[in-house]
Design a protein around this motif. Structure first.
Motif, mmCIF file in Angstrom:
data_model
loop_
_atom_site.group_PDB
_atom_site.id
_atom_site.type_symbol
_atom_site.label_atom_id
_atom_site.label_comp_id
_atom_site.label_asym_id
_atom_site.label_seq_id
_atom_site.Cartn_x
_atom_site.Cartn_y
_atom_site.Cartn_z
ATOM 1 N N ARG A 29 41.546 32.638 40.742
ATOM 2 C CA ARG A 29 42.026 33.146 42.029
ATOM 3 C C ARG A 29 43.176 32.274 42.541
ATOM 4 O O ARG A 29 44.180 32.784 43.038
ATOM 5 C CB ARG A 29 40.876 33.170 43.037
ATOM 6 N N ALA A 30 43.039 30.960 42.398
ATOM 7 C CA ALA A 30 44.093 30.039 42.824
ATOM 8 C C ALA A 30 45.356 30.253 41.995
ATOM 9 O O ALA A 30 46.476 30.218 42.527
ATOM 10 C CB ALA A 30 43.612 28.606 42.703
ATOM 11 N N LEU A 31 45.196 30.490 40.705
ATOM 12 C CA LEU A 31 46.352 30.749 39.852
ATOM 13 C C LEU A 31 47.018 32.078 40.193
ATOM 14 O O LEU A 31 48.242 32.205 40.120
ATOM 15 C CB LEU A 31 45.945 30.710 38.377
ATOM 16 N N ALA A 32 46.233 33.061 40.565
ATOM 17 C CA ALA A 32 46.800 34.353 40.974
ATOM 18 C C ALA A 32 47.643 34.177 42.242
ATOM 19 O O ALA A 32 48.739 34.753 42.358
ATOM 20 C CB ALA A 32 45.698 35.377 41.199
ATOM 21 N N HIS A 41 38.869 38.922 37.176
ATOM 22 C CA HIS A 41 40.020 39.532 36.512
ATOM 23 C C HIS A 41 41.322 39.306 37.272
ATOM 24 O O HIS A 41 42.371 39.728 36.824
ATOM 25 C CB HIS A 41 39.816 41.048 36.374
ATOM 26 N N LEU A 42 41.262 38.633 38.408
ATOM 27 C CA LEU A 42 42.404 38.565 39.318
ATOM 28 C C LEU A 42 43.651 37.963 38.679
ATOM 29 O O LEU A 42 44.749 38.515 38.804
ATOM 30 C CB LEU A 42 42.009 37.751 40.557
ATOM 31 N N PHE A 43 43.511 36.860 37.971
ATOM 32 C CA PHE A 43 44.674 36.208 37.368
ATOM 33 C C PHE A 43 45.271 37.070 36.255
ATOM 34 O O PHE A 43 46.488 37.184 36.137
ATOM 35 C CB PHE A 43 44.296 34.816 36.855
ATOM 36 N N TYR A 44 44.416 37.681 35.459
ATOM 37 C CA TYR A 44 44.904 38.566 34.397
ATOM 38 C C TYR A 44 45.666 39.750 34.995
ATOM 39 O O TYR A 44 46.761 40.087 34.546
ATOM 40 C CB TYR A 44 43.733 39.053 33.536
ATOM 41 N N VAL A 45 45.110 40.346 36.022
ATOM 42 C CA VAL A 45 45.747 41.506 36.659
ATOM 43 C C VAL A 45 47.071 41.093 37.314
ATOM 44 O O VAL A 45 48.072 41.809 37.205
ATOM 45 C CB VAL A 45 44.791 42.159 37.685
ATOM 46 N N ALA A 46 47.097 39.929 37.958
ATOM 47 C CA ALA A 46 48.337 39.446 38.577
ATOM 48 C C ALA A 46 49.401 39.201 37.510
ATOM 49 O O ALA A 46 50.587 39.510 37.711
ATOM 50 C CB ALA A 46 48.074 38.170 39.363
#
Length: 183
Positions: free
Chosen positions: A73-76, A123-128
């Motif tokens: 989440r932080a990376l996104a 999945h947030l970082f992958y989606v971002a």
């Protein structure tokens, strides 16, 4: 921002050089982006390469300093800030190629350093990252057609890497297999 009126322009022409200098210095102290723009426009040693290097450093720092309970989440969030940094560089230079170069730099950095966070529960970082890739895919065809080949192989490698994860099947939109260029 409203267009400068004729009265404003007339009064500006009547200012002395010292008053213009004071006014400009006051304006650039208040707005960092205006400072970067003026610096890019008037200093001979600040060229496109310098602006690109500065923004690349800021982007790398944003991603390195990402932290939180849930790292993906932080990376996104850091990826979103990186996108804003790329947009700022484009506003300063008005160069589309710089925007694509910085986007490719971000994607290289993500895939080299942070790819392990794609496999987490969230999945947030992958989606971002996929959204960032799709945004970049729309920018490349807007460049001159001679530059398309320069980006095509690396971009297709990025797409293959992202498609290697099972999460691409769960996306709401299909992830292309290769960069689509106009015929």
């Amino acid at each position: 921002m409203p267009a400068p009126s004729t009265d404003f322009k007339r009064v500006l022409r009547q200012l002395t050089d010292k008053e213009k200098e004071d006014l400009l210095l006051k304006a650039v102290r208040r707005d960092a982006e205006l400072y970067d723009l003026v610096r890019y426009e008037i200093l001979p040693d600040v060229d496109l390469r310098v602006v690109q290097d500065e923004h690349a450093e800021r982007i790398a720092e944003l991603l390195q300093k990402a932290n939180g309970r849930v790292m993906s989440r932080a990376l996104a969030r850091a990826l979103g800030k990186a996108a804003k940094e790329v947009a700022r560089a484009k506003r300063i230079t008005k160069d589309k190629r710089l925007e694509v170069d910085l986007n490719m730099y971000v994607l290289r950095l993500v895939l080299d350093e942070y790819q392990s966070y794609f496999d987490g529960y969230f999945h947030l970082f992958y989606v971002a990252t996929v959204r960032f890739v799709l945004r970049t895919a729309k920018l490349i065809p807007k460049l001159h057609e001679d530059l398309w080949l320069e980006y095509q192989d690396e971009f297709n490698d990025i797409l293959r890497t992202l498609r290697a994860h099972d999460k691409h099947r769960q996306l709401r939109y299909p992830l292309p297999t290769e960069l689509e260029l106009p015929a």
